[in-house]
Design an enzyme around this catalytic site. Structure first.
Site, PDB file in Angstrom:
ATOM      1  CG  HIS A 291       2.715   3.152   2.837  1.00 46.03           C
ATOM      2  ND1 HIS A 291       3.231   2.618   1.672  1.00 46.03           N
ATOM      3  CD2 HIS A 291       1.841   2.225   3.309  1.00 46.03           C
ATOM      4  CE1 HIS A 291       2.677   1.432   1.445  1.00 46.03           C
ATOM      5  NE2 HIS A 291       1.834   1.168   2.425  1.00 46.03           N
TER       6      HIS A 291
ATOM      7  CG  ASP B 193      -1.900   1.319   4.972  1.00 47.14           C
ATOM      8  OD1 ASP B 193      -0.760   1.126   4.512  1.00 47.14           O
ATOM      9  OD2 ASP B 193      -2.941   1.148   4.310  1.00 47.14           O
TER      10      ASP B 193
ATOM     11  CD  GLU C  83      -4.896  -2.390   0.461  1.00 47.47           C
ATOM     12  OE1 GLU C  83      -3.922  -2.610  -0.276  1.00 47.47           O
ATOM     13  OE2 GLU C  83      -5.022  -1.342   1.125  1.00 47.47           O
TER      14      GLU C  83
ATOM     15  CG  HIS D 118       0.513  -3.442  -0.011  1.00 49.89           C
ATOM     16  ND1 HIS D 118       1.834  -3.156   0.132  1.00 49.89           N
ATOM     17  CD2 HIS D 118      -0.157  -2.501   0.711  1.00 49.89           C
ATOM     18  CE1 HIS D 118       1.973  -2.086   0.903  1.00 49.89           C
ATOM     19  NE2 HIS D 118       0.780  -1.663   1.274  1.00 49.89           N
TER      20      HIS D 118
ATOM     21  CG  ASP E  45       4.113   7.829  -0.020  1.00 53.37           C
ATOM     22  OD1 ASP E  45       3.749   7.034   0.872  1.00 53.37           O
ATOM     23  OD2 ASP E  45       4.099   7.539  -1.232  1.00 53.37           O
TER      24      ASP E  45
HETATM   25 ZN    ZN Z   1       0.180  -0.196   2.721  1.00 54.81          ZN
END
Ligand code: ZN
Length: 318
Positions: free
Chosen positions: A13, A276, A199, A196, A15
């Site tokens: 990701h 991630d 999780e 996703h 951000d």
């Molecule tokens: Zn993720």
């Protein structure tokens, strides 16, 4: 001399992967008061750890980085800087994901966000040689029209900097079934997508993602609870994008000893290892492999398989 290993990162990701130095510099330039003066003070606010209680708490670490990702300069610079740091890790291929809808607070349109990130990635590719593509995320809990716009943009820019789409955000609060319309549209547009799932929710969330047409699954931890589902993932060659340290921090698994990666490999599932969020999880893909070797007893053969799987699961072929 042995050629050093080349890594790929398919689940990364934007951000969650900004360096504290980059955030401070952008905040200063844009006159944003973050309430801290140094990278050392900023780090704890950006980073999850073993005390993080859940995915919902983990997601709070994204608020500060998002503040400096509302301008074209911030977005382009962030994409470029990330590719530069990936190059230093000997990563040769990356898929960098972000939600364009989260970068419109200061007046940018989603399309402007996509174009500026693409520009930053392209500059990074040119200067550092890491093949890098964007994955556009729809958000759980986001407005339906905004998610639909994200998918339309993924269709428009597919093959022009964008490799696919994703569904991210609070899985436990917003069920996968709520996103049927956007992913029906993704299929119409021929946009490959990952979701996703499994999780912060159970195997049924992964089943729903597969029913929507996901060609990869982000994390997928909960599949271990469902033999038939594991068999289906293996038979249909649906890769899992696993992110070990993040999975521990969000409590998708309680202990590394219970990590289902080895079970998935034994079942013949295409497991990949990814970072991630380099900053929020305090990691990178090279570190993830070291962690697995040291704490999980990952063997050389297992590592080779995971590295091969990463190349195989990439949305853009070499
Ligand atoms: Zn993720």
């Amino acid at each position: 001399m042995r050629k050093s290993e080349e890594y790929v990162d398919l689940h990364l990701h934007l951000d969650g992967s900004l360096s504290p130095e980059f955030i401070l510099e952008r905040a200063e330039r844009e006159g944003i008061d973050l309430g801290v003066k140094s990278a050392a003070d900023l780090c704890p606010l950006l980073t999850a750890n073993q005390e993080t209680a859940s995915l919902n708490e983990y997601l709070q670490c994204f608020e500060i980085p998002l503040q400096v990702l509302q301008s074209a300069e911030g977005l382009e610079g962030a994409a470029y800087d990330l590719v530069r740091r990936l190059s230093a890790l000997n990563i040769t291929y990356s898929e960098i994901r972000y939600a364009p809808g989260l970068h419109t607070r200061a007046g940018l349109s989603q399309e402007e966000a996509v174009e500026t990130v693409n520009a930053g990635l392209q500059k990074g590719v040119k200067d550092f040689g890491v093949k890098s593509y964007a994955i556009l995320c729809c958000m759980r809990g986001g407005e339906a029209w905004q998610n639909m716009e994200t998918i339309e943009l993924a269709g428009k820019y597919l093959g022009k900097g964008v490799a696919g789409a994703d569904l991210a955000g609070a899985e436990a609060l917003y069920g996968t079934e709520l996103y049927q319309d956007v992913f029906t549209r993704a299929r119409e547009l021929g946009v490959p997508f990952t979701i996703h799932a499994g999780e912060a929710a159970g195997p049924e969330s992964i089943r729903k993602a597969l029913a929507l047409g996901a060609s990869r699954i982000g994390h997928g931890i909960a599949a271990v609870l469902d033999e038939d589902l594991m068999e289906e993932l293996a038979r249909r060659e649906i890769p899992l994008e696993m992110c070990p340290l993040s999975n521990l921090q969000t409590k998708a698994v309680k202990d590394i000893k219970e990590y289902p990666l080895r079970t998935f490999l034994e079942k013949g599932i295409i497991v990949t290892v990814n970072s991630d969020n380099m900053t929020v999880s305090g990691t990178d893909v090279v570190n993830e492999f070291c962690f697995l070797e040291e704490q999980y007893g990952l063997t050389k053969q297992e590592k080779e398989m995971l590295m091969k799987n990463g190349k195989k699961a990439a949305y853009v072929a070499d």
